[in-house]
Design a protein around this motif. Sequence first.
Motif, PDB file in Angstrom:
ATOM      1  N   THR A  69     -24.324 -10.660  11.064  1.00  0.00           N
ATOM      2  CA  THR A  69     -25.096  -9.473  10.681  1.00  0.00           C
ATOM      3  C   THR A  69     -24.763  -8.288  11.588  1.00  0.00           C
ATOM      4  OG1 THR A  69     -26.942  -9.818  12.167  1.00  0.00           O
ATOM      5  CG2 THR A  69     -27.018 -11.005  10.075  1.00  0.00           C
ATOM      6  N   SER A  70     -25.291  -7.126  11.227  1.00  0.00           N
ATOM      7  CA  SER A  70     -25.026  -5.904  12.009  1.00  0.00           C
ATOM      8  C   SER A  70     -25.649  -5.985  13.399  1.00  0.00           C
ATOM      9  CB  SER A  70     -25.570  -4.683  11.278  1.00  0.00           C
ATOM     10  OG  SER A  70     -26.982  -4.744  11.267  1.00  0.00           O
ATOM     11  N   THR A  71     -26.614  -6.891  13.583  1.00  0.00           N
ATOM     12  CA  THR A  71     -27.231  -7.018  14.905  1.00  0.00           C
ATOM     13  C   THR A  71     -26.641  -8.195  15.680  1.00  0.00           C
ATOM     14  OG1 THR A  71     -28.987  -8.311  13.909  1.00  0.00           O
ATOM     15  CG2 THR A  71     -29.448  -5.987  14.253  1.00  0.00           C
ATOM     16  N   GLY A  72     -25.573  -8.771  15.157  1.00  0.00           N
ATOM     17  CA  GLY A  72     -24.879  -9.835  15.884  1.00  0.00           C
ATOM     18  C   GLY A  72     -25.461 -11.212  15.647  1.00  0.00           C
ATOM     19  N   LYS A  73     -26.359 -11.333  14.663  1.00  0.00           N
ATOM     20  CA  LYS A  73     -26.961 -12.635  14.369  1.00  0.00           C
ATOM     21  C   LYS A  73     -26.020 -13.426  13.456  1.00  0.00           C
ATOM     22  CE  LYS A  73     -31.147 -14.306  12.438  1.00  0.00           C
ATOM     23  NZ  LYS A  73     -32.158 -13.983  11.471  1.00  0.00           N
ATOM     24  N   LEU A  74     -25.954 -14.743  13.654  1.00  0.00           N
ATOM     25  CA  LEU A  74     -25.129 -15.581  12.779  1.00  0.00           C
ATOM     26  C   LEU A  74     -26.035 -16.301  11.780  1.00  0.00           C
ATOM     27  CD1 LEU A  74     -22.492 -17.082  11.957  1.00  0.00           C
ATOM     28  CD2 LEU A  74     -23.073 -18.771  13.703  1.00  0.00           C
ATOM     29  N   ILE A  75     -25.765 -16.064  10.499  1.00  0.00           N
ATOM     30  CA  ILE A  75     -26.472 -16.812   9.442  1.00  0.00           C
ATOM     31  C   ILE A  75     -25.416 -17.720   8.826  1.00  0.00           C
ATOM     32  CG2 ILE A  75     -27.572 -16.582   7.178  1.00  0.00           C
ATOM     33  CD1 ILE A  75     -28.830 -13.968   8.206  1.00  0.00           C
ATOM     34  N   ASP A  76     -25.605 -19.052   8.934  1.00  0.00           N
ATOM     35  CA  ASP A  76     -24.491 -19.916   8.542  1.00  0.00           C
ATOM     36  C   ASP A  76     -24.816 -20.827   7.364  1.00  0.00           C
ATOM     37  OD1 ASP A  76     -26.196 -21.545   9.836  1.00  0.00           O
ATOM     38  OD2 ASP A  76     -24.788 -22.298  11.321  1.00  0.00           O
ATOM     39  N   SER A  77     -25.655 -20.305   6.455  1.00  0.00           N
ATOM     40  CA  SER A  77     -25.877 -21.087   5.235  1.00  0.00           C
ATOM     41  C   SER A  77     -26.069 -20.134   4.065  1.00  0.00           C
ATOM     42  CB  SER A  77     -27.116 -21.964   5.377  1.00  0.00           C
ATOM     43  OG  SER A  77     -28.267 -21.150   5.411  1.00  0.00           O
ATOM     44  N   ARG A  78     -25.783 -20.655   2.884  1.00  0.00           N
ATOM     45  CA  ARG A  78     -25.977 -19.870   1.662  1.00  0.00           C
ATOM     46  C   ARG A  78     -27.453 -19.503   1.526  1.00  0.00           C
ATOM     47  NH1 ARG A  78     -26.880 -20.027  -3.970  1.00  0.00           N
ATOM     48  NH2 ARG A  78     -25.144 -19.149  -5.171  1.00  0.00           N
ATOM     49  N   GLU A  79     -28.342 -20.464   1.896  1.00  0.00           N
ATOM     50  CA  GLU A  79     -29.780 -20.232   1.787  1.00  0.00           C
ATOM     51  C   GLU A  79     -30.208 -19.071   2.681  1.00  0.00           C
ATOM     52  OE1 GLU A  79     -28.471 -23.362   2.169  1.00  0.00           O
ATOM     53  OE2 GLU A  79     -28.656 -23.567   0.002  1.00  0.00           O
ATOM     54  N   GLY A  80     -29.645 -19.084   3.901  1.00  0.00           N
ATOM     55  CA  GLY A  80     -29.963 -18.018   4.861  1.00  0.00           C
ATOM     56  C   GLY A  80     -29.520 -16.662   4.326  1.00  0.00           C
ATOM     57  N   TYR A  81     -28.352 -16.655   3.685  1.00  0.00           N
ATOM     58  CA  TYR A  81     -27.797 -15.417   3.128  1.00  0.00           C
ATOM     59  C   TYR A  81     -28.694 -14.944   1.979  1.00  0.00           C
ATOM     60  CZ  TYR A  81     -23.748 -12.346   2.041  1.00  0.00           C
ATOM     61  OH  TYR A  81     -22.896 -11.289   1.866  1.00  0.00           O
ATOM     62  N   TYR A  82     -29.185 -15.934   1.226  1.00  0.00           N
ATOM     63  CA  TYR A  82     -30.064 -15.623   0.088  1.00  0.00           C
ATOM     64  C   TYR A  82     -31.357 -14.980   0.597  1.00  0.00           C
ATOM     65  CZ  TYR A  82     -32.326 -16.159  -4.443  1.00  0.00           C
ATOM     66  OH  TYR A  82     -32.950 -15.899  -5.636  1.00  0.00           O
ATOM     67  N   THR A  83     -31.957 -15.628   1.600  1.00  0.00           N
ATOM     68  CA  THR A  83     -33.228 -15.122   2.136  1.00  0.00           C
ATOM     69  C   THR A  83     -33.050 -13.722   2.714  1.00  0.00           C
ATOM     70  OG1 THR A  83     -33.671 -17.396   2.754  1.00  0.00           O
ATOM     71  CG2 THR A  83     -35.151 -15.743   3.660  1.00  0.00           C
TER      72      THR A  83
END
Length: 365
Positions: A69-83
């Motif tokens: 993300t723009s704040t440097g957070k790692l989202i590593d699942s499709r579900e996370g991307y969805y949310t």
Amino acid sequence: MNFFKKCTLFWIAFLFFFSFFTHLAAADENRPGLSLKATFDLYVQAIHNSDLKSLFTTVTDGQDFFFLTSTGKLIDSREGYYTFHEDWFKETGWEMPVELLEVHEGKDYGYTVAKFYYKQRLPESGTYNLDSYFTLIFHKEDGMWKVVGDICTPIERYLIEKNPDLRYSADQTYLLDMIKTRRTVRRFKPTPVPQEHILKILDAARLAPTAGNQQPWKFLVIQDRARLDQLQKEAVSWYLEGYKIKRNPTEEQLSKLRTQLEEVVKNVLSAPVYVAVLVDSQAQYPDYILYDGSLAAGNLMIAARALGYGTGFFTTFFPEVKMKEFFGIPEQYRLICFTPIGVPYEWPDMPPKKSLDELVIFERF
Ligand SMILES: Cc1cc2nc3c(=O)[nH]c(=O)nc-3n(C[C@H](O)[C@H](O)[C@H](O)COP(=O)(O)O)c2cc1C
């Protein structure tokens, strides 16, 4: 028109509208054979429409996924991307123009590099802006391009404020106000200045720019009241001495001037703390020491203002040669100024200042 012709026209019209609407519906969904560029366009269009369903036809159905993300957070699942998108799409008052910079369509993998200009209207007024690069990594699944990686690389975050009163942050306004309201103060209250404040102010002074970073200064701090009272007497004598030589006044004129001077110098020396800003003439770049010293004095004065103290770049009553003798300052040092640090008896009004119009020349005279 005969019946046969009517039927033919009906079917033509039906087929036209059917294909038009199915085409429209298909345009909102990913499908096999769509180019990577068209899939990217679909992705962006879905974002612009806050259309989760359409967006996720362009995202992998598998588990291997990452989003930085723009704040440097790692989202590593499709579900996370969805949310993430679900939450985002609930927000209103934003827009995000996108500029596609590069598309690479390989056999099974591809990527796009684009820039987006995110603009979020703020509740009060103004707009929060985030300009970023974003790189999408695509993988081909069942003949369709699907996003498996999204990397956001922020370029700049800034606020645009149309209301001129709100264009600057509280910190920015505060700093500019401190510069504006710094005043030369010539009479003080006896209120003590804590040592911590003295050091804080001198710490700001030492951070001023210097030629070749030579930092040629010394700060002589005087708080001894008896010594300051002695200086008061001396300063009056020094001034009168010079005056006599230059003006050759009568005894009466001299006596009147002495009385006035005693009052002025007493007030000027009424602060609890004084700093002689000195610079070392044996520094590496002696031609620049006076500039360096003046900049340190400037920082000192603004820092003191921020802590509620008045100061003054005093020179006339405190001639360099006499002051060096009085305070036993080693020969190699030059005196930049002798400044009080103290709570003003009252804050003077700003004296007349030239307008910017008179002072600023853009590009050439
Ligand atoms: C190089 C320099 C020398 C100055 N010398 C004296 C001085 O000898 N006595 C004095 O009362 N003020 C002195 N001042 C202060 C100015 O009079 C003062 O900065 C000016 O009037 C503007 O007021 P302000 O500082 O409140 O904006 C000096 C300032 C500078 C920069």
